[in-house]
Write a protein that holds these residues in place. Structure first.
Motif, PDB file in Angstrom:
ATOM      1  N   PRO A 108       0.814  -1.225   0.000  1.00  0.00           N
ATOM      2  CA  PRO A 108       0.000   0.000   0.000  1.00  0.00           C
ATOM      3  C   PRO A 108       0.843   1.269   0.000  1.00  0.00           C
ATOM      4  CG  PRO A 108       0.030  -0.967   2.192  1.00  0.00           C
ATOM      5  CD  PRO A 108       0.778  -1.913   1.288  1.00  0.00           C
ATOM      6  N   ASN A 109       2.149   1.145   0.271  1.00  0.00           N
ATOM      7  CA  ASN A 109       3.029   2.316   0.385  1.00  0.00           C
ATOM      8  C   ASN A 109       4.105   2.342  -0.692  1.00  0.00           C
ATOM      9  OD1 ASN A 109       1.741   3.174   2.843  1.00  0.00           O
ATOM     10  ND2 ASN A 109       2.781   1.474   3.831  1.00  0.00           N
ATOM     11  N   SER A 110       3.792   1.866  -1.882  1.00  0.00           N
ATOM     12  CA  SER A 110       4.797   1.830  -2.946  1.00  0.00           C
ATOM     13  C   SER A 110       5.013   3.223  -3.534  1.00  0.00           C
ATOM     14  CB  SER A 110       4.361   0.856  -4.046  1.00  0.00           C
ATOM     15  OG  SER A 110       3.352   1.419  -4.847  1.00  0.00           O
ATOM     16  N   ASN A 111       5.941   3.335  -4.466  1.00  0.00           N
ATOM     17  CA  ASN A 111       6.196   4.609  -5.146  1.00  0.00           C
ATOM     18  C   ASN A 111       5.099   4.945  -6.152  1.00  0.00           C
ATOM     19  OD1 ASN A 111       8.627   5.055  -3.802  1.00  0.00           O
ATOM     20  ND2 ASN A 111       9.765   3.836  -5.288  1.00  0.00           N
ATOM     21  N   PHE A 112       4.195   3.993  -6.354  1.00  0.00           N
ATOM     22  CA  PHE A 112       3.062   4.170  -7.249  1.00  0.00           C
ATOM     23  C   PHE A 112       1.794   4.050  -6.414  1.00  0.00           C
ATOM     24  CE2 PHE A 112       6.652   2.456  -9.453  1.00  0.00           C
ATOM     25  CZ  PHE A 112       6.763   3.279 -10.563  1.00  0.00           C
ATOM     26  N   HIS A 113       0.659   4.411  -7.009  1.00  0.00           N
ATOM     27  CA  HIS A 113      -0.596   4.303  -6.261  1.00  0.00           C
ATOM     28  C   HIS A 113      -0.922   2.827  -6.056  1.00  0.00           C
ATOM     29  CE1 HIS A 113      -4.468   5.522  -4.711  1.00  0.00           C
ATOM     30  NE2 HIS A 113      -5.009   4.576  -5.465  1.00  0.00           N
ATOM     31  N   LYS A 114      -0.507   2.284  -4.942  1.00  0.00           N
ATOM     32  CA  LYS A 114      -0.680   0.887  -4.564  1.00  0.00           C
ATOM     33  C   LYS A 114      -0.022  -0.044  -5.583  1.00  0.00           C
ATOM     34  CE  LYS A 114      -5.000   1.830  -2.189  1.00  0.00           C
ATOM     35  NZ  LYS A 114      -6.451   1.708  -2.243  1.00  0.00           N
ATOM     36  N   SER A 115       0.358  -1.215  -5.130  1.00  0.00           N
ATOM     37  CA  SER A 115       0.943  -2.193  -6.055  1.00  0.00           C
ATOM     38  C   SER A 115       0.687  -3.607  -5.546  1.00  0.00           C
ATOM     39  CB  SER A 115       2.443  -1.944  -6.260  1.00  0.00           C
ATOM     40  OG  SER A 115       3.139  -2.041  -5.039  1.00  0.00           O
ATOM     41  N   ILE A 116       0.450  -4.501  -6.499  1.00  0.00           N
ATOM     42  CA  ILE A 116       0.261  -5.927  -6.207  1.00  0.00           C
ATOM     43  C   ILE A 116       1.330  -6.689  -6.989  1.00  0.00           C
ATOM     44  CG2 ILE A 116      -1.295  -7.907  -6.315  1.00  0.00           C
ATOM     45  CD1 ILE A 116      -3.655  -5.951  -6.238  1.00  0.00           C
TER      46      ILE A 116
END
Length: 192
Positions: A108-116
């Motif tokens: 939830p805290n990636s450099n992008f808006h959320k990441s899976i």
């Protein structure tokens, strides 16, 4: 239809003399209040999908589909890496992998808006990289736009082209929906 019979009776009551019509109007008002919860009684509401059971990416079409029981539940336009054609073989080739993987954890805290995270490299990818003496890379994700991106005009430019280093990118509001509908452990198939 059974649920419409009272209305047929009301139509018959309207043909009565004026004094009897008043009673029919009162009866209709009571009928509407009592049957309002039954509105649309001829069909059942569509079931809501809490989670999807697989994800399908078609790189050539630039689409990501969320599937539930084999049916497309949602579909999104995607952006890929700067070199989108072909399978990813090594770190830095800016390709998105092709094959069967698993969406195995999220950030939830990636450099992008959320990441899976997509479980690339799998055993086959690692074996090929060892045989070729190359680094297969990793950290392939489905994610939203970069967090620093606040300009709507620049965001539209991102949405219309491939710009990742091999990840699969969607718009932020779409990432919110994917985040909500996809559980960790969901299989993902990436096709050319």
């Amino acid at each position: 239809m059974r649920c419409c019979r009272p209305f047929t009776r009301f139509a018959q009551a309207l043909r009565q003399p004026p004094r009897q019509r008043h009673g029919a109007a009162v009866a209709l008002a009571a009928l509407l209040v009592l049957t309002a919860p039954l509105a649309g009684c001829a069909s059942k509401p569509e079931p809501t999908v809490r989670f999807v059971d697989s994800v399908l990416v078609r790189k050539g079409d630039r689409t990501l589909q969320l599937l539930h029981d084999g049916d497309v539940h949602r579909e999104y336009k995607i952006a890929l890496g700067d070199s989108p054609v072909g399978h990813k073989f090594e770190e830095g080739d800016e390709r998105t992998p092709e094959g069967d993987y698993v969406l195995n954890w999220r950030n939830p805290n990636s450099n992008f808006h959320k990441s899976i995270h997509i479980s690339y490299p799998n055993a086959r990818d690692r074996a090929f990289a060892r045989a070729m003496d190359i680094n297969p890379g990793g950290m392939i994700m489905i994610h939203g736009r970069p967090n620093w991106l606040t300009s709507p005009a620049v965001a539209r430019e991102y949405d219309g082209r491939d710009w990742t280093d091999g990840c699969i990118a969607v718009k932020n509001h779409e990432m919110d929906e994917i985040w909500r509908l996809v559980r960790d452990g969901t299989p993902i198939r990436i096709l050319p």
